[in-house]
Design a protein around this motif. Structure first.
Motif, PDB file in Angstrom:
ATOM      1  N   LEU A  23       0.838  -1.206   0.000  1.00 32.07           N
ATOM      2  CA  LEU A  23       0.000   0.000   0.000  1.00 32.07           C
ATOM      3  C   LEU A  23       0.872   1.254   0.000  1.00 32.07           C
ATOM      4  CD1 LEU A  23      -2.921   1.245   0.503  1.00 32.07           C
ATOM      5  CD2 LEU A  23      -2.172   1.439   2.876  1.00 32.07           C
ATOM      6  N   LEU A  24       1.853   1.296   0.894  1.00 33.84           N
ATOM      7  CA  LEU A  24       2.670   2.504   1.060  1.00 33.84           C
ATOM      8  C   LEU A  24       3.593   2.719  -0.136  1.00 33.84           C
ATOM      9  CD1 LEU A  24       3.434   2.041   4.862  1.00 33.84           C
ATOM     10  CD2 LEU A  24       1.941   3.786   3.854  1.00 33.84           C
ATOM     11  N   GLY A  25       3.836   1.637  -0.898  1.00 34.79           N
ATOM     12  CA  GLY A  25       4.697   1.760  -2.066  1.00 34.79           C
ATOM     13  C   GLY A  25       3.938   2.183  -3.315  1.00 34.79           C
ATOM     14  N   GLY A  26       2.607   2.268  -3.234  1.00 32.29           N
ATOM     15  CA  GLY A  26       1.820   2.597  -4.420  1.00 32.29           C
ATOM     16  C   GLY A  26       0.889   3.761  -4.167  1.00 32.29           C
ATOM     17  N   SER A  27      -0.183   3.817  -4.947  1.00 36.78           N
ATOM     18  CA  SER A  27      -1.125   4.914  -4.709  1.00 36.78           C
ATOM     19  C   SER A  27      -2.213   4.421  -3.750  1.00 36.78           C
ATOM     20  CB  SER A  27      -1.737   5.387  -6.025  1.00 36.78           C
ATOM     21  OG  SER A  27      -2.471   4.339  -6.600  1.00 36.78           O
ATOM     22  N   ILE A  28      -2.745   5.347  -2.981  1.00 37.30           N
ATOM     23  CA  ILE A  28      -3.675   4.967  -1.911  1.00 37.30           C
ATOM     24  C   ILE A  28      -5.111   5.096  -2.419  1.00 37.30           C
ATOM     25  CG2 ILE A  28      -4.511   5.647   0.386  1.00 37.30           C
ATOM     26  CD1 ILE A  28      -1.499   6.409   0.939  1.00 37.30           C
ATOM     27  N   PRO A  29      -5.885   3.999  -2.356  1.00 32.56           N
ATOM     28  CA  PRO A  29      -7.263   4.043  -2.863  1.00 32.56           C
ATOM     29  C   PRO A  29      -8.171   4.878  -1.954  1.00 32.56           C
ATOM     30  CG  PRO A  29      -6.823   1.915  -1.858  1.00 32.56           C
ATOM     31  CD  PRO A  29      -5.543   2.695  -1.790  1.00 32.56           C
ATOM     32  N   HIS A  30      -9.411   5.118  -2.403  1.00 36.36           N
ATOM     33  CA  HIS A  30     -10.294   6.033  -1.675  1.00 36.36           C
ATOM     34  C   HIS A  30     -10.963   5.402  -0.467  1.00 36.36           C
ATOM     35  CE1 HIS A  30     -13.315   3.786  -3.851  1.00 36.36           C
ATOM     36  NE2 HIS A  30     -14.181   4.272  -2.981  1.00 36.36           N
ATOM     37  N   ALA A  31     -10.915   4.058  -0.365  1.00 34.65           N
ATOM     38  CA  ALA A  31     -11.534   3.405   0.795  1.00 34.65           C
ATOM     39  C   ALA A  31     -10.654   2.242   1.244  1.00 34.65           C
ATOM     40  CB  ALA A  31     -12.926   2.896   0.440  1.00 34.65           C
ATOM     41  N   LEU A  32     -10.209   2.320   2.487  1.00 32.01           N
ATOM     42  CA  LEU A  32      -9.318   1.291   3.020  1.00 32.01           C
ATOM     43  C   LEU A  32      -9.919   0.721   4.282  1.00 32.01           C
ATOM     44  CD1 LEU A  32      -5.774   2.924   2.906  1.00 32.01           C
ATOM     45  CD2 LEU A  32      -6.449   0.806   1.785  1.00 32.01           C
ATOM     46  N   LEU A  33      -9.762  -0.590   4.449  1.00 29.91           N
ATOM     47  CA  LEU A  33     -10.160  -1.242   5.690  1.00 29.91           C
ATOM     48  C   LEU A  33      -8.890  -1.845   6.295  1.00 29.91           C
ATOM     49  CD1 LEU A  33     -12.314  -2.328   7.650  1.00 29.91           C
ATOM     50  CD2 LEU A  33     -12.574  -4.302   6.135  1.00 29.91           C
ATOM     51  N   ILE A  34      -8.467  -1.304   7.417  1.00 31.09           N
ATOM     52  CA  ILE A  34      -7.250  -1.798   8.062  1.00 31.09           C
ATOM     53  C   ILE A  34      -7.664  -2.732   9.187  1.00 31.09           C
ATOM     54  CG2 ILE A  34      -5.100  -1.171   9.213  1.00 31.09           C
ATOM     55  CD1 ILE A  34      -5.317   1.590   7.942  1.00 31.09           C
ATOM     56  N   THR A  35      -7.257  -3.999   9.079  1.00 31.46           N
ATOM     57  CA  THR A  35      -7.677  -5.004  10.059  1.00 31.46           C
ATOM     58  C   THR A  35      -6.467  -5.603  10.762  1.00 31.46           C
ATOM     59  OG1 THR A  35      -7.608  -6.801   8.435  1.00 31.46           O
ATOM     60  CG2 THR A  35      -9.688  -5.603   8.646  1.00 31.46           C
ATOM     61  N   GLY A  36      -6.708  -6.262  11.876  1.00 32.00           N
ATOM     62  CA  GLY A  36      -5.639  -6.917  12.625  1.00 32.00           C
ATOM     63  C   GLY A  36      -5.950  -6.876  14.109  1.00 32.00           C
ATOM     64  N   MET A  37      -5.233  -7.706  14.865  1.00 34.30           N
ATOM     65  CA  MET A  37      -5.472  -7.838  16.307  1.00 34.30           C
ATOM     66  C   MET A  37      -5.213  -6.514  17.023  1.00 34.30           C
ATOM     67  SD  MET A  37      -5.966 -11.186  16.899  1.00 34.30           S
ATOM     68  CE  MET A  37      -5.161 -11.837  18.355  1.00 34.30           C
ATOM     69  N   PRO A  38      -5.759  -6.350  18.237  1.00 37.91           N
ATOM     70  CA  PRO A  38      -5.488  -5.125  18.992  1.00 37.91           C
ATOM     71  C   PRO A  38      -3.976  -4.928  19.210  1.00 37.91           C
ATOM     72  CG  PRO A  38      -7.258  -6.374  20.044  1.00 37.91           C
ATOM     73  CD  PRO A  38      -6.699  -7.237  18.944  1.00 37.91           C
ATOM     74  N   GLY A  39      -3.531  -3.688  19.049  1.00 35.51           N
ATOM     75  CA  GLY A  39      -2.134  -3.369  19.356  1.00 35.51           C
ATOM     76  C   GLY A  39      -1.147  -3.675  18.245  1.00 35.51           C
ATOM     77  N   VAL A  40      -1.657  -4.016  17.079  1.00 34.81           N
ATOM     78  CA  VAL A  40      -0.767  -4.473  16.019  1.00 34.81           C
ATOM     79  C   VAL A  40      -0.316  -3.297  15.133  1.00 34.81           C
ATOM     80  CG1 VAL A  40      -2.354  -5.044  14.135  1.00 34.81           C
ATOM     81  CG2 VAL A  40      -0.533  -6.654  14.762  1.00 34.81           C
ATOM     82  N   GLY A  41      -0.944  -2.121  15.291  1.00 37.12           N
ATOM     83  CA  GLY A  41      -0.467  -0.942  14.564  1.00 37.12           C
ATOM     84  C   GLY A  41      -1.450  -0.339  13.587  1.00 37.12           C
TER      85      GLY A  41
END
Ligand SMILES: [Zn+2]
Length: 338
Positions: A23-41
């Motif tokens: 994601l950070l190496g490309g272009s950022i889309p208009h809607a992102l869902l960031i998932t992962g366990m609590p405390g993971v960043g």
């Protein structure tokens, strides 16, 4: 408005997280869902994305342009953060604990306005699973028909609670638990003392946020010290009634107590199988350090069984003190073998 954004994080901090790196190496889309366990960043990644989107400097985020400076000060007018119980505007302050449909409608309305700065407007929805169905539906159309320069970042550790229609319109960035070496490096960078860092990293199971919380949680360290003395340090059978009586008041914390004990046994096991450094055993009595050198699998299983039995007995008629005495006895017996 948003709180001050941590200006120290860079893309390099997400090395080892493939979805975030792509994601950070490309272009950022208009809607992102960031998932992962609590405390993971998840929040850290969202903040880095916001800084990248709003920065007007050359190498984004530059940290020096007006947008970056405003973000660091918590005063950038083009970022909106929604989280349960906090409202996007005084108009939507209704005392509700979730993320209300009014908040989402207000976010959608603000998304249609012009940005104050160079272009982008970003909406961050933390703990997005707290949007009820009507709130999610109110967001759907905006995700379906993206407006130029508007980005929605949804964060959740329970993606399954979001409507599939919401999930399908977002690009999902899943963050994984981190290796202990990375957790340790972050703790050291925060100035946490080495022994504390080792134990906190071990107990946190790959969650940087949890490791940082443990490192500064004095109650956690007090309980660990007591567990070390009263379970791992027992010398005489005749001490057991007295020592177990000291834990009479902790019945309500039984789950945390058993979790911590399990973690402490797992540390011995990890050292035995060379998955952790023996520096992590600095506060264990000598017999346990020998066990961590020579113990066989059966010895660890005996201890872990004893803990899960104790946890099961909590649901029965057996008294709390009897459960503790039995468990302490099992620890003492095991210790005497090494
Ligand atoms: Zn900048």
């Amino acid at each position: 408005m948003a709180e001050a954004f941590d200006a120290s994080l860079t893309a390099a901090d997400f090395a080892g997280q493939p979805a975030a790196e792509r994601l950070l190496g490309g272009s950022i889309p208009h809607a992102l869902l960031i998932t992962g366990m609590p405390g993971v960043g998840k929040r850290s990644l969202a903040q880095l994305i916001v800084r990248t989107l709003l920065c007007t400097g050359e190498k984004k985020p530059c940290g020096a342009c007006p947008a970056c400076i405003q973000l660091a000060a918590g005063s950038n007018p083009d970022v909106f953060v929604l989280r349960p119980g906090e409202h996007i505007s005084p108009k939507t302050r209704d005392g509700s604990k979730g993320i209300s449909v009014d908040d989402i409608r207000e976010a959608v309305r603000l998304a249609g306005e012009h940005a104050y700065g160079a272009g982008n407007r970003v909406f961050v929805i933390e703990q997005a699973e707290n949007m009820n169905e009507s709130a999610q539906n109110a967001l759907l159309k905006t995700l379906e028909e993206p407006q130029p320069g508007v980005v929605f970042l949804l964060l959740t550790d329970m993606a399954g609670m979001l409507l599939s229609t919401i999930r399908s319109r977002c690009r999902e960035i899943q963050l994984h638990l981190w290796p202990d070496s990375k957790v340790l490096a972050v703790l050291r960078a925060h100035g946490v003392a080495e022994a504390t860092a080792l134990a906190a990293a071990q107990a946190a199971g790959g969650s940087i946020g949890r490791a940082l919380a443990i490192a500064s949680d004095t109650a956690w360290w007090e309980r660990r010290k007591r567990l070390m003395e009263d379970f791992f340090g027992l010398e005489k059978r005749s001490d057991i009634p007295l020592v177990s009586a000291d834990w009479r008041e902790q019945k309500g914390e039984a789950d945390a107590l058993f979790d911590d004990l399990t973690g402490m046994v797992q540390t011995l096991m990890l050292v035995r199988y060379s998955r952790a450094d023996k520096a992590q055993l600095a506060d264990y009595p000598d017999a346990w350090q020998r066990m961590a050198q020579q113990g066989d699998a059966a010895a660890f299983v005996r201890l872990l069984d004893a803990i899960s039995q104790a946890a099961m007995l909590r649901q029965s008629q057996v008294t709390w003190q009897a459960i503790l005495e039995q468990l302490m006895l099992r620890f003492m017996e095991e210790k005497s073998k090494w």
